[in-house]
Every structure is written in structure tokens, then in C-alpha cells.
Design an enzyme around this catalytic site. Structure first.
Site, short mmCIF file in Angstrom:
data_model
loop_
_atom_site.label_atom_id
_atom_site.label_comp_id
_atom_site.label_asym_id
_atom_site.label_seq_id
_atom_site.Cartn_x
_atom_site.Cartn_y
_atom_site.Cartn_z
N LYS A 1 -31.79 -8.15 -40.20
CA LYS A 1 -31.70 -8.57 -41.61
C LYS A 1 -30.34 -9.15 -41.92
O LYS A 1 -29.99 -9.39 -43.06
CB LYS A 1 -31.94 -7.36 -42.53
CG LYS A 1 -33.27 -6.67 -42.34
CD LYS A 1 -33.35 -5.48 -43.30
CE LYS A 1 -34.55 -4.62 -42.95
NZ LYS A 1 -34.49 -3.32 -43.64
N HIS B 1 -16.91 -3.93 -18.67
CA HIS B 1 -17.97 -2.92 -18.58
C HIS B 1 -17.36 -1.71 -17.86
O HIS B 1 -17.67 -1.45 -16.69
CB HIS B 1 -19.15 -3.51 -17.80
CG HIS B 1 -20.41 -2.70 -17.83
ND1 HIS B 1 -20.47 -1.39 -18.30
CD2 HIS B 1 -21.68 -3.02 -17.44
CE1 HIS B 1 -21.72 -0.95 -18.19
NE2 HIS B 1 -22.47 -1.92 -17.68
N ARG C 1 -30.28 0.70 -16.59
CA ARG C 1 -29.43 1.76 -16.05
C ARG C 1 -28.46 2.32 -17.07
O ARG C 1 -28.36 3.55 -17.24
CB ARG C 1 -28.60 1.24 -14.87
CG ARG C 1 -29.29 1.25 -13.56
CD ARG C 1 -28.75 0.12 -12.70
NE ARG C 1 -29.12 -1.15 -13.31
CZ ARG C 1 -30.29 -1.74 -13.11
NH1 ARG C 1 -31.14 -1.22 -12.27
NH2 ARG C 1 -30.60 -2.87 -13.72
N THR C 2 -27.72 1.45 -17.72
CA THR C 2 -26.61 1.95 -18.55
C THR C 2 -27.14 2.80 -19.70
O THR C 2 -26.71 3.94 -19.90
CB THR C 2 -25.76 0.76 -19.07
OG1 THR C 2 -25.41 -0.05 -17.95
CG2 THR C 2 -24.50 1.24 -19.75
N ARG D 1 -23.52 -1.74 -26.50
CA ARG D 1 -23.55 -2.98 -25.69
C ARG D 1 -23.80 -4.13 -26.64
O ARG D 1 -24.65 -4.05 -27.53
CB ARG D 1 -24.66 -2.90 -24.64
CG ARG D 1 -24.89 -4.24 -23.94
CD ARG D 1 -25.81 -4.12 -22.76
NE ARG D 1 -25.14 -3.45 -21.64
CZ ARG D 1 -25.66 -3.34 -20.43
NH1 ARG D 1 -26.85 -3.86 -20.17
NH2 ARG D 1 -25.01 -2.72 -19.47
C1 NCD Z 1 -24.53 -5.19 -15.38
C2 NCD Z 1 -24.24 -5.63 -16.78
O1 NCD Z 1 -24.98 -5.37 -17.72
O2 NCD Z 1 -23.18 -6.24 -16.94
N1 NCD Z 1 -25.59 -4.27 -15.33
C3 NCD Z 1 -25.29 -2.94 -15.41
O3 NCD Z 1 -24.92 -2.45 -16.44
N2 NCD Z 1 -25.41 -2.23 -14.30
C4 NCD Z 1 -24.66 -6.29 -14.41
C5 NCD Z 1 -25.58 -7.41 -14.72
O4 NCD Z 1 -26.27 -7.45 -15.73
O5 NCD Z 1 -25.60 -8.34 -13.91
#
Ligand code: NCD
Length: 485
Positions: free
Chosen positions: A85, A134, A56-57, A106
Site C-alpha cells: 500500500k 550479508h 535458507r536465511t 532482507r
Molecule cells: C545468498 C543471498 O541471498 O545473497 N543466498 C543466501 O542467503 N544463502 C546468495 C544468492 O542469492 O545468490
């Protein structure tokens, strides 16, 4: 007027209430007529650097940029980038930020995105840093809640599941506290909300924290658990009301069972076990979950069900069609929200916001302890991973004990010992309030053990100091008085 142009979004704290409302206003406009916004980011490029899996993100950020008419470059398979590397995050960011106008990152280590922002020439957005925060998921969560309830004020939101490792949980808690909602933490076995989060809710948001019996929330657990299996799961109720006297002491006694007053709403925000961060495995211990049976409880007649997704087994697919379920909506609003956020950060929104910006992003008024020889106690903090590139710094905080809050990952390290570099003696921090007013902050060193202090060349002060009453009001009384309590 809200001006988010050029800002980094690392923590939810980087956004004021007005910033959030301004992003929502733009998202509302996008929702009403998405095509109108095509071309608003033409010639701009977003880079997505994902060192952890994402569906999703990453895809919603990329889709959002393309819907704005901009381009996307993406490194989502770390094995296909120079990280495999051994390239540092700092170097990668220096390079990639020269290829793009905005970066979305991320990373599995807490504080990594903050470090990235220190090396980037362009705005950086945190798409999840380890078990820390997040913030853009929180924007989606709040937007969905506002859509359903009309306002974010006065909501009751039970945040359930893996509260220790779930980064969406931490950002959401700070956001709800800021908007004046009530938060009820309902952990799985061994997945309690970290102390540092509770303390920050108390300290920075003046929240009142109280332990309660599960009450109506018992329906989230198997019928014979948790109480009948002897498990000690309780709800922690956080309310923004002030003034209050009870603070953490109210966590010590079990009080009333949780209930929702007549006429008030309840939202259930369910999360999965973060097994990749060491959470207990599925089928072990009590864990809150939702299925048709749980939802048939009369207390849940009007609930809203949220989940950041992905789900594993904590929300049964049998409730997907239930009008109370909002989790797919929550994922879908990722597009208008992330389009709006990027427009604001790129400085290309036409939306006027008349309200004053009141929140000072990334600032704190406490006492800073900037010493690279103090090691953050969180092993997965970026400051312990990229030692060549990080600049460790801490905020000195105090409740029952003195603690250093890492400015990368927010973890607090308890420091029971303190030394004075002039005398080269160290002593218990119990003496701090009496003794340290006479010592300049730059001469103070914190330690967590005798061994650590001795290794640093300090000698243990004799016990007779304990009896000595120092005159107050000398040299640096002022710095100790500004420590956040
Ligand atoms: C979440 C995350 O990556 O922290 N997912 C997201 O971005 N919607 C929740 C999760 O991974 O449980």
C-alpha cells in the site's frame, strides 16, 4: 568480555574478531547438545521481514528461534503486507519492532537495513541488503571453513563468480581480510569486484592487492576460454601482509600466474549470477564453474568447495557427493550459528568470554560530510528511495581523487569539484589540498559536475587560482589531515 547484547548486525564490520569467536564458541556448544538450549529464548519473539525471496536465511532464522523456545512472526510476502500500500520501510519497522524482541530484515536496496536499525527499538540483523552485505551468511561460511581447516588464518579462498552484485562476496571478503586469510577474486565476465570493496580492503584492512594471471584457476573455465576467446579475466590476489608499497598500482600490470604454494590449502567459493540485479544472463560470457572435469585437475586435489546457495549452473550436481563439497554443510550450520547469534544479541547467553572487545562497532575515525543535499550516486541506495526518512551522510575519502563514501550503502561517489559557501566559488578538487586548509569543513560543498555546482548557486573560480600557493597552517588544517587516504 564480548558483549553483543542489543547490538545491530548490519555489516560484517559490526563484529570484532572476538565477537565472531564468541559466537562460534556458543555455536560449538549448541552443536554438541542442541536440546540444552531449548528455552533460552522463551518468551522472546523474532520478526522476519523479507522483501526479497529467501529459503535458507529466513527458514534457518525462524527454526533457530523456535529451537531456542522463542516465537516467530513473519512478513515474507510483501504483497501481503502494508508495503504494497506504499508504506515506508521506516514506518513498518517502527511498528514491527514494537511486536518483537529482535528483527531480521532482507531488502533489495543497499543500506535499507541500516535505515531500519535507525527506526527500530530492538536489535536488527541484516539478512541481505541489495548487492551490499550479508553478514550472517559470512558467519556460516567462516564456521564451515574453520570446521574443515581448523583455523581461519592463512587460508587461501578463491571467491568466484558474480563479484559485483553478490552481497555474500563482499561480507566474506572483509571477514577473510580481518582474519588474515588470502583472497583471490575470480570474476565472471563483467562481474568484477567493485572498486569500493578493493579500496576498503586496502584502506581499512591494510591489504595488499595484486593482479595475477589465472594460473591453476583456469580449470574453472571452459577449456577454450577465457584466454583463448580473448577474454581478459584475471585473478585479483588480496593478501593481508603489510607493509606494502605497490597498492593499486600493481593492478596495472599482469604479473605471475596464480599458484598455491606446496602445503597450503585452497578453498573455492562459487556464486551464482545475480540476474535479478542486472547480471549477464546464463550462457553469455565466461563464468567460473565446477564440475567433475574441473575438479579432476591435480591442483584441486585438496580443495574445499563452498557456495552460499542457491546454485543455478555454476556447480554441477555431479560433485554433490564429493567429500570436497561443503555447501550443504554450510547451509546446515545456519542453525547453530543463527541460534548463537540471536542468543548473544538478546543478551541471554551464559557463555563467558574472557577476551577483550577491541573492535568498536559502527564507528569510523574519518571525516564526516553530513549533507542531505548531496545525492548518493548509487540509484538503489536506500537514501535515494526513502528520502523522507533517511539522513544521508558520507565519509570523505581520498586516493587519486576525492570521494564521498555513503554511510548507508558504502558506494563511493567521485567528486571532482568543491565549493566554498563563503565565497560562493567552486574549483577543482586538485586545489583541495592547497586551498581547503583555509576553509572550515562546514563551509565546504562537494560537487560532481559544473552543472551541479552552478545549480547550487556557485560560480566557477578563475584559472588563476591554480597558480596561487596558499599559506598552510591556517584555520582548519587539522580536518583535511584526518581524511582517510
Ligand atoms: C545468498 C543471498 O541471498 O545473497 N543466498 C543466501 O542467503 N544463502 C546468495 C544468492 O542469492 O545468490
Amino acid at each position: 568480555m564480548t558483549n553483543l547484547s542489543g547490538r545491530n548486525i548490519i555489516s560484517f564490520d559490526d563484529l570484532s574478531i572476538d565477537d565472531v569467536l564468541s559466537i562460534f564458541e556458543t555455536a560449538d556448544e549448541i552443536n554438541a547438545d542442541p536440546k540444552k538450549f531449548f528455552g533460552h529464548a522463551s518468551g522472546r519473539i523474532a520478526s522476519t521481514l523479507f522483501y526479497e525471496p529467501s529459503t535458507r536465511t529466513r527458514l534457518s532464522f525462524e527454526s533457530s528461534m523456535q529451537r531456542l523456545g522463542g516465537g516467530v512472526i513473519s512478513a515474507w510476502d510483501v504483497n501481503a503486507s502494508s508495503a504494497s500500500k506504499g508504506e515506508s520501510l521506516a514506518d513498518t519497522v517502527r511498528v514491527v519492532s514494537s511486536y518483537s524482541d529482535i528483527m531480521i530484515i532482507r531488502h533489495p536496496w543497499e543500506g535499507a537495513v541500516k535505515l531500519a536499525a535507525e527506526y527500530s527499538q530492538v536489535p536488527v540483523i541484516n539478512a541481505g541488503d541489495g548487492k551490499h552485505e550479508h553478514p550472517t551468511q559470512t558467519l556460516c561460511d567462516l564456521y564451515t571453513l574453520r570446521e574443515r581447516h581448523g583455523s581461519l588464518e592463512g587460508l587461501n579462498v578463491a571467491i568466484c563468480g558474480d563479484l559485483s552484485n553478490g552481497r555474500t562476496v563482499h561480507s566474506l571478503a572483509f571477514a577473510l581480510a580481518r582474519f588474515g586469510s588470502n583472497i583471490i577474486f575470480v570474476p565472471g565476465d563483467g562481474n568484477d569486484i567493485p572498486d569500493y570493496v578493493l579500496r576498503r580492503l586496502e584502506r581499512d584492512y591494510k591489504a595488499h592487492i595484486q593482479k595475477e594471471g589465472l594460473g591453476i584457476l583456469k580449470a574453472l573455465f571452459n577449456s577454450e576460454s577465457p584466454t583463448e576467446t580473448g577474454s581478459s579475466i584475471n585473478a585479483i590476489y588480496v593478501t593481508p601482509k603489510e607493509p606494502h608499497q605497490l597498492a593499486m598500482s600493481s593492478l596495472e600490470g599482469n604479473t605471475v600466474d596464480f599458484n598455491i604454494p606446496e602445503g597450503e590449502s585452497l578453498s573455492l567459493y562459487v556464486t551464482r549470477r545475480q540476474t535479478e540485479r542486472g547480471s549477464i544472463e546464463i550462457n553469455k560470457g565466461d563464468y567460473p564453474f565446477l564440475d567433475e572435469k574441473a575438479l579432476s585437475s591435480s591442483s584441486f586435489k585438496d580443495v574445499s568447495i563452498l557456495h552460499p546457495l542457491p546454485r543455478v549452473d555454476e556447480v554441477s550436481p555431479e560433485v554433490d557427493q564429493d567429500p570436497r563439497s561443503l555447501y550443504f554443510r554450510q547451509a546446515a550450520v545456519g542453525i547453530p550459528i543463527r541460534m548463537a547469534l540471536m542468543l548473544h544479541l538478546l543478551g541471554s547467553t551464559d557463555v563467558e568470554n574472557k577476551k577483550e572487545k577491541v573492535f568498536n562497532s559502527g564507528q569510523f575515525s574519518g571525516v564526516k560530510y553530513a549533507r542531505s543535499d548531496f545525492v548518493c550516486s548509487n540509484e538503489t541506495c536506500i537514501s535515494n528511495k526513502e528520502t523522507q526518512f533517511s539522513k544521508p551522510a558520507y565519509e570523505i575519502v581520498k586516493d587519486k581523487q576525492y570521494k564521498l563514501r555513503c554511510l548507508y550503502c558504502d558506494f563511493e561517489t567521485i567528486c571532482d569539484l568543491v565549493g566554498n559557501i563563503e565565497s560562493k566559488f567552486f574549483y577543482s578538487t586538485e586545489l583541495l589540498d592547497r586551498f581547503l586548509p583555509t576553509v572550515l569543513l562546514e563551509n565546504v560543498r562537494f560537487f560532481r559536475s559544473d552543472e551541479e555546482a552552478k545549480l547550487a548557486g556557485f560560480k566557477k573560480a578563475s584559472d588563476r587560482w591554480n597558480k596561487l600557493q596558499w599559506k598552510t597552517g591556517r584555520n582548519s588544517r587539522d580536518w583535511i589531515e584526518t581524511i582517510t587516504e
